[in-house]
Each structure stands twice: as structure tokens, then as C-alpha cells.
Scaffold this active site. Sequence first.
Site, PDB file in Angstrom:
ATOM      1  N   MET A 181      13.246  35.343  25.042  1.00  0.00           N
ATOM      2  CA  MET A 181      11.912  35.534  25.608  1.00  0.00           C
ATOM      3  C   MET A 181      10.958  34.537  25.011  1.00  0.00           C
ATOM      4  O   MET A 181      10.896  34.387  23.813  1.00  0.00           O
ATOM      5  CB  MET A 181      11.433  36.960  25.283  1.00  0.00           C
ATOM      6  CG  MET A 181       9.984  37.225  25.610  1.00  0.00           C
ATOM      7  SD  MET A 181       9.793  37.290  27.363  1.00  0.00           S
ATOM      8  CE  MET A 181       8.028  37.247  27.461  1.00  0.00           C
ATOM      9  N   THR A 221      17.106  32.224  33.555  1.00  0.00           N
ATOM     10  CA  THR A 221      17.184  32.939  32.271  1.00  0.00           C
ATOM     11  C   THR A 221      16.577  34.334  32.337  1.00  0.00           C
ATOM     12  O   THR A 221      16.939  35.197  31.532  1.00  0.00           O
ATOM     13  CB  THR A 221      16.522  32.143  31.138  1.00  0.00           C
ATOM     14  OG1 THR A 221      15.122  32.004  31.383  1.00  0.00           O
ATOM     15  CG2 THR A 221      17.160  30.776  30.973  1.00  0.00           C
ATOM     16  N   MET A 269      17.318  37.244  27.525  1.00  0.00           N
ATOM     17  CA  MET A 269      17.943  36.440  26.475  1.00  0.00           C
ATOM     18  C   MET A 269      18.090  34.990  26.928  1.00  0.00           C
ATOM     19  O   MET A 269      19.185  34.489  27.201  1.00  0.00           O
ATOM     20  CB  MET A 269      19.285  37.056  26.080  1.00  0.00           C
ATOM     21  CG  MET A 269      19.120  38.324  25.267  1.00  0.00           C
ATOM     22  SD  MET A 269      18.265  37.970  23.688  1.00  0.00           S
ATOM     23  CE  MET A 269      18.023  39.636  23.053  1.00  0.00           C
ATOM     24  N   HIS A 270      16.934  34.330  26.996  1.00  0.00           N
ATOM     25  CA  HIS A 270      16.882  32.950  27.455  1.00  0.00           C
ATOM     26  C   HIS A 270      17.731  32.010  26.588  1.00  0.00           C
ATOM     27  O   HIS A 270      18.519  31.220  27.093  1.00  0.00           O
ATOM     28  CB  HIS A 270      15.429  32.449  27.424  1.00  0.00           C
ATOM     29  CG  HIS A 270      14.432  33.384  28.019  1.00  0.00           C
ATOM     30  ND1 HIS A 270      14.077  33.339  29.348  1.00  0.00           N
ATOM     31  CD2 HIS A 270      13.696  34.383  27.470  1.00  0.00           C
ATOM     32  CE1 HIS A 270      13.166  34.258  29.595  1.00  0.00           C
ATOM     33  NE2 HIS A 270      12.913  34.902  28.470  1.00  0.00           N
ATOM     34  N   ASP A 271      17.514  32.079  25.268  1.00  0.00           N
ATOM     35  CA  ASP A 271      18.093  31.079  24.370  1.00  0.00           C
ATOM     36  C   ASP A 271      19.600  31.224  24.173  1.00  0.00           C
ATOM     37  O   ASP A 271      20.307  30.210  24.119  1.00  0.00           O
ATOM     38  CB  ASP A 271      17.376  31.114  23.025  1.00  0.00           C
ATOM     39  CG  ASP A 271      15.905  30.730  23.165  1.00  0.00           C
ATOM     40  OD1 ASP A 271      15.535  30.145  24.191  1.00  0.00           O
ATOM     41  OD2 ASP A 271      15.125  31.024  22.244  1.00  0.00           O
TER      42      ASP A 271
END
Length: 379
Positions: free
Chosen positions: A1, A227, A293-295
Site C-alpha cells: 500500500m 497491484t 500487497m503492491h510491493d
Amino acid sequence: MKGPHTVPPSTVPNTSPAVPTSTALPTSPTVPLLVDVDTGIDDSLALLYLLASPEADILGITCTAGNVPARQVAINNLAWLDLCGAPEIEVALGSEVPVLAPLMTTEETHGPQGIGYAELPAPSRTISERHATEVWIETARAHPGEVIGLVTGPLTNLALALRLEPELPRLLKRLVIMGGAFHHSGNTTPVSEWNIAVDPESAKMVFDAFSGLPADRRPIVCALDVTERIEMKPEHLRRIADAIGDEDAALTPDSAFGSRSRARNPVLRHLTDAVRFYFEFHVTHDQGWLAHMHDPFAAAVALHPELATLRPATVDVELGGTLARGQTIADFAGLWGRDPNAAIVVDTDPAAFFDHLIERVSALATRVGEAEEGGERQP
């Protein structure tokens, strides 16, 4: 996020020129990585995933201000490395402010230290004496054409490194970026994603510098369009707990805000306490009991690009608009008359991604738990 709020996805346009997604993850050779982060809850899980992945050879971790101030980012990275019993990995402090804009941080999203409710022991490792720009430049020069750069925070450090070494785009094998929003509303302004909004000047410098590369060397961009479909839910953490034979707590919305995990396993306990804060943030912003959970998705794409469907585009960043500053704009049709400078992720299989993530993180948690029980490391 990334940033103060999330929004529902909008309609994704026709992606017929894209490369089909494959959910199978073949055995991958070792991937030398240089990781630039603003850790961050989802950056933390991305780091755990990379530490759990045997094909990931992390050559260095560089830290920039974003989710929290840069020095806190470095401390968080060192603490996670300690917790996981990772080998010595250089953690270098980078820019503590954007190149032009005043610094924005988002502790309301990630917690006062950037890791939610998790309370990691003070790290025994120390911050490198080298600056992040030195790490970017010297690592790329030492391994020309081999290193994948992964940036899950603002692009400040890379932009500063490009000023000193304009050949970086050709020295790196590829760049993977978590950032931007194209056919999707922003999460910081109506049109801007957090990582880009923190330092839009740096983002533009990076996209401009990576123009003119062959298709297989163009930066892969993991934007909100995809994402925000990567929705972690309590059952994902429950699956990790089941895989390692541990009990967990405080995963469901019927427990009080601020509840803490009672898991015995240190990785699961601290991860759950971090993600719990993230769940609560999304709930308070009417997103439901989940966390984007973008990353970790960007980290998985760096190792396994076959997880993503890619579409070429020319990307630029709006700097001057009072309402649209920080907007990432993608020209898919060639209307600007400029060659593509990015490969944008336009589709993926979130379930396949989470299967992969859970398998990896469960294995890491098991190893750390067994080492702790065997007295090989201190709690």
C-alpha cells in the site's frame, strides 16, 4: 500500500498486444538484485519474499524516504534481516528528501515506525558507509548487464544516481518499478499513486532516462491498475500458520483493533502484527478486511516476469498541473510519436501469486523457527 487511501479499480482497456500470463513458475537461475525501498509494511513482505527465494541474490538494499523517513526505513530493513538470520547484505541510506518537493510520509498507513504493530528487536547490523547512489552505480558497473533493479518506493535514489551515471539504464539488465496509475484512480490524489506523488520529478527523470532501450530491457511497471487486485486477506496468513504448524491470533475483524498475534514463530508473529495494522487501515477507508500487497507483487515479477502480462507503452509524468501533478500517463497507441519506454503490467493471476508467496514465506518462517528452537539465534 502506498499513500493515504485506496480506490476501486476502473475498467482496464483492451490489452490485445500483451504477452499472455503464465501461472507456472519454472525453476529460475540466480537473479542478482539491487533493491530500493521505503519500508513500509508491504515493502517488508516483499523483503521477506526475496529472502525466502533461493534464486534471489540481493546485492544491496538502498533506502529512500517515502512511507516513513529514510533512516527509519534503513532500521526496518536491518531489523528484518536480523530476524530472518539473513546473510550480510549491505543496507545503504539514500536521499532523505525528494529532489524538489517537500517530503511526505504516511505513518497513518504504515504505523509510526512503518511496520504496523510489529515491534522488531533493535538491529545488530549497521547502516553502510556508502550512499545509496554509490551502491547503485558501483553495483551496476561491477555487474554490467546482469543486475535487476527493483524499486518499491519513490524513485529519488535512482534519479540521483542517473545524474552521476547516465549509462545506468544500459548497465542494468532491467528495472522493475512499483508505481503509477494509468486506467485507475490514484491513491494520493485523484490521479496520482503514492510513490510517484512523493517525488514526481524523479519519476520523470527515470522514465526519460530509460527511453531507447530494446523491448526486453524496458522497465516493467507494476501500477495500481494491477497491484490493487493483489488483496491479502486473513486466510492468506492462516495458510502460512497452517503450513508451519503454528497458531495465530488477531486475524479477523471480530477481534479488537490493535490486537496482537500470539504466534510462536517470530516471522509469522511480526508479519501478522505488521499486516494487522494494514488490514485496519483498509477497513477504516471502506476497503474491507484486506491489504493491497503492491510491493511483494513487484518483487515476484522481478524474479518471475512470467507472472505478469505486459503491454508496451510510452510513459511520462505530469509535473506542472495544479490538479494532475504526479499523474503517470501511458501512450499505448504511439500518439506522441515516441518509442515505448516501459512494459506495463496489465494483468496477472492473483491466486497464483499468493500460492507462490505463501509457499516461499512459509518455508522461510519454518527455517527461522527451527533455528530459534535450536538455539542458533536469539529471539
